[in-house]
Design an enzyme around this catalytic site. Structure first.
Site, PDB file in Angstrom:
ATOM      1  CG  ASP A  35      -7.405  10.423 -24.601  1.00 47.88           C
ATOM      2  OD1 ASP A  35      -6.390   9.715 -24.703  1.00 47.88           O
ATOM      3  OD2 ASP A  35      -8.530   9.965 -24.333  1.00 47.88           O
ATOM      4  CD  GLU A  80      -4.894   5.145   0.464  1.00 54.17           C
ATOM      5  OE1 GLU A  80      -5.025   6.040   1.303  1.00 54.17           O
ATOM      6  OE2 GLU A  80      -5.700   4.226   0.307  1.00 54.17           O
ATOM      7  CB  THR A  82      -3.895   3.906 -22.367  1.00 48.96           C
ATOM      8  OG1 THR A  82      -3.736   3.989 -23.782  1.00 48.96           O
ATOM      9  CG2 THR A  82      -5.336   4.190 -21.996  1.00 48.96           C
ATOM     10  CE  LYS A 112      -6.371   2.510 -26.302  1.00 51.34           C
ATOM     11  NZ  LYS A 112      -6.485   3.223 -25.014  1.00 51.34           N
ATOM     12  NE  ARG A 145      -6.281  -3.547 -20.392  1.00 51.29           N
ATOM     13  CZ  ARG A 145      -6.347  -3.593 -21.725  1.00 51.29           C
ATOM     14  NH1 ARG A 145      -5.568  -4.403 -22.395  1.00 51.29           N
ATOM     15  NH2 ARG A 145      -7.187  -2.835 -22.378  1.00 51.29           N
ATOM     16  CE1 TYR A 166      -4.230   0.767  -0.364  1.00 50.66           C
ATOM     17  CE2 TYR A 166      -4.507  -1.131   1.069  1.00 50.66           C
ATOM     18  CZ  TYR A 166      -5.024  -0.219   0.163  1.00 50.66           C
ATOM     19  OH  TYR A 166      -6.334  -0.296  -0.197  1.00 50.66           O
TER      20      TYR A 166
HETATM   21  N1  DSN Z   1     -11.321   1.032 -25.823  1.00 52.01           N
HETATM   22  C1  DSN Z   1     -10.187   1.737 -26.365  1.00 52.01           C
HETATM   23  C2  DSN Z   1     -10.072   1.537 -27.833  1.00 52.01           C
HETATM   24  O1  DSN Z   1     -10.280   0.419 -28.261  1.00 52.01           O
HETATM   25  O2  DSN Z   1      -9.758   2.457 -28.559  1.00 52.01           O
HETATM   26  C3  DSN Z   1     -10.190   3.131 -25.996  1.00 52.01           C
HETATM   27  O3  DSN Z   1     -10.215   3.227 -24.611  1.00 52.01           O
END
Ligand code: DSN
Length: 402
Positions: free
Chosen positions: A189, A47, A215, A218, A224, A45
């Site tokens: 984003d 925080e 994120t 990707k 993730r 933990y």
């Molecule tokens: N779900 C994602 C995508 O496939 O683009 C975006 O968060």
């Protein structure tokens, strides 16, 4: 290991190895990233933030988180990085909170045109907490003049850019100029194109936007999770409070360790070569669809949109299901001005981030277009299509070896 879970992981491993993964938001994380994800750091933990925690025993996770912050800042050339967001959606909620603590009006791209759920969809928290208005696309492209006109009329507090299904390059400098002209904040984003930005294959939003979210799983090919960047010290403080304690509790230090690992990988020359390969493969596949006479968008990045309704008389849903039958994984996607609902759609979103990691090359990317074209137009049988898939994937790396 739990036998039930082990059996399912084994099945999923087989599925991932035997298939052609074309979902534009997916990738295969490295062994090192996966090792960090499953490490004993999950026990801790922590925080708060490094050296300002609410728990004792944080001396090593402090170093993990600081490493992740430093590498993230170096990778994207940002002054401040918060590496705690559990996901991209949470990063967006936290960024909105930091930028617009009392709510406000946000001008963004609607989900159907390539935006994201958190960019103002009626089924997302975002539309409950902020007043969204949307800029339209012109022939599938961003229309900077139109965005300026709309911004002048709507007087938003914030303009949002960065998309989930937009196949063209984004001019962040032009968008900043629009924000300056109307006197509003600018947020990006960059989740989909973060890997391209890290490899300098796409203009970076970091010098132009007030806040950038992403994120890490990707095109960036990490675990993730999410991150938030800014160059503004005051905003950095508000971002930290928005992440913890406003929206989140304990940070996932095992995932933060995996993020640190991914940032180091993304700083390497090999990663730059990989991203170049992603862009080339995507273009090769998209051009082959166009050559075959199919209705397809252009592509400047890692994805493009295929209109399956016009090309093959199949909805996106039917095309997705049919391709699943030969181990080709895609996702149905709304197209600009789509007349069908999101659960049907008129097309597919196709991306090359994942299979380029396994070793797919340009010749194979073209073969994939031909395979999909022939199979969706019933020129080849399911049996023959499966043989082609087996042949294409047989020389690629197994996901356990990545
Ligand atoms: N779900 C994602 C995508 O496939 O683009 C975006 O968060």
């Amino acid at each position: 290991m739990d036998k039930d879970i082990e059996r399912l992981i084994r099945k999923e491993t087989k599925r991932q190895n035997e298939g052609i993964e074309l979902i534009a938001s997916e990738n295969y994380a490295s062994k090192d990233v996966r090792k960090a994800c499953s490490s004993i750091l999950t026990n801790k933990y922590a925080e708060g933030y490094p050296h300002k925690r609410y728990y004792g025993g944080c001396e090593f996770v402090d170093q993990v988180e600081e490493l992740a912050q430093e590498r993230c800042k170096e990778l994207f050339g940002a002054k401040f990085a918060n590496v705690q967001p559990h996901s991209g959606s949470q990063a967006n909620a936290e960024a909105y909170r930091a930028l617009l603590p009392n709510g406000g009006k946000i001008l963004s791209l609607v989900l159907n045109d390539g935006g994201h759920l958190t960019h103002g969809s009626p089924v997302s928290f975002s539309s409950f907490m902020y007043n969204f208005v949307f800029y339209p696309l012109k022939d599938g492209h961003l229309d900077y003049k139109g965005i300026l006109e709309m911004a002048k009329k709507e007087k938003p507090d914030l303009i949002l850019a960065g998309y989930s299904a937009y196949p063209y390059a984004i001019d962040f400098k032009k968008l900043r100029e629009i924000c300056d002209e109307v006197g509003c904040l600018f947020m990006v984003d960059m989740a989909h194109i973060a890997g391209l930005i890290a490899a300098k294959e796409h203009m970076s939003p970091v010098p132009y936007a007030d806040v950038v979210t992403s994120t890490t799983h990707k095109t960036l090919r990490g675990p993730r999770g999410g991150i938030i960047l800014t160059n503004d010290e005051e905003l950095a403080k508000r971002i930290n409070s928005a992440v913890f304690p406003f929206y989140q509790g304990g940070p996932l230090e095992h995932i933060i360790a995996a993020k640190a690992t991914c940032f180091r990988e993304a700083l390497s020359p090999e990663f730059k070569k990989y991203i170049k390969g992603v862009v080339e493969n995507t273009k090769a596949c998209q051009e082959e669809f166009a050559r075959l006479g199919d209705e397809v968008s252009g592509s400047d990045n890692h994805l493009f949109l295929l209109n399956t309704l016009k090309s093959f008389g199949l909805t996106g849903l039917d095309a997705q299901k049919k391709l699943e039958g030969i181990n080709v994984t895609t996702n149905k996607n709304m197209l600009p001005n789509d007349t069908l609902k999101p659960n049907k759609t008129s097309g597919l979103r196709i991306g090359f981030a994942a299979i380029t990691t396994r070793g797919c090359n340009k010749t194979e990317a073209r073969k994939i277009a031909k395979l999909i074209h022939d199979y969706l137009s019933d020129k080849i049988s399911q049996k023959d299509a499966k043989i082609i898939v087996k042949d294409l994937t047989k020389n690629w790396k197994l996901i356990q070896q990545i």
